[in-house]
Write an enzyme that holds these catalytic residues in place. Sequence first.
Site, short mmCIF file in Angstrom:
data_model
loop_
_atom_site.label_atom_id
_atom_site.label_comp_id
_atom_site.label_asym_id
_atom_site.label_seq_id
_atom_site.Cartn_x
_atom_site.Cartn_y
_atom_site.Cartn_z
N TYR A 1 2.66 3.27 0.99
CA TYR A 1 1.44 2.48 1.11
C TYR A 1 1.76 1.11 1.71
O TYR A 1 1.10 0.65 2.65
CB TYR A 1 0.80 2.35 -0.28
CG TYR A 1 -0.37 1.40 -0.35
CD1 TYR A 1 -1.58 1.70 0.28
CD2 TYR A 1 -0.27 0.21 -1.06
CE1 TYR A 1 -2.65 0.83 0.21
CE2 TYR A 1 -1.35 -0.66 -1.13
CZ TYR A 1 -2.53 -0.34 -0.50
OH TYR A 1 -3.59 -1.20 -0.58
N GLY A 2 2.80 0.45 1.19
CA GLY A 2 3.21 -0.83 1.71
C GLY A 2 3.67 -0.75 3.16
O GLY A 2 3.38 -1.63 3.97
#
Length: 190
Positions: free
Chosen positions: A4-5
């Site tokens: 996600y990051g």
Amino acid sequence: HSPYGCSKGAADQYVRDYARIYGMRTVVFRQSCIYGPRQFGFEEQGWVAWFAIAAATGAPVTVYGDGLQVRDLLWIDDLCELYRLAIAGIDRVAGGVYNVGGGPPNALSVQEVLERLERLYGKPMRAAHGPWRPGDQRIFVADTARIRRDLAWAPRVAVETGIPSLVRWVRQSVREIEHVVADSRQLTSV
């Protein structure tokens, strides 16, 4: 720290490179834990609003890990003010990447948010506990020094004001919220 990051980091770089290569007047805001009225959050995004909604509607809440992970909270009106400042000062910030959050004064653990909500609602929330999520950071507090310098922006609404304001909105809107929560449960059960 997570896929996600990484996806957010890749998007940051695209926006930055469009500014650098093509002269587009773009800016990246890396936003942290935005909360406020009219937010129909859920556990992974908008979790502060979700917890306030769950406290009012009796919806289940799950705390992943020990609940001591810290996040800095930013009231929506402060973020909107930053957007206005960025538009007005786009020539100063174009191509920039900025961390945006409530900073240390507005940093709370997940458990502290639950405790504040329990006091405001006058009842325990009885959150379930799940395992730590992969990639979840123990502490995230945004360093907002660059945006303070470049646009003279700083959050104005402290969590001591923001969380009670959120709870007031939830209480006033509980019928509408219950309808949205019921609709979302139907969608996820299909």
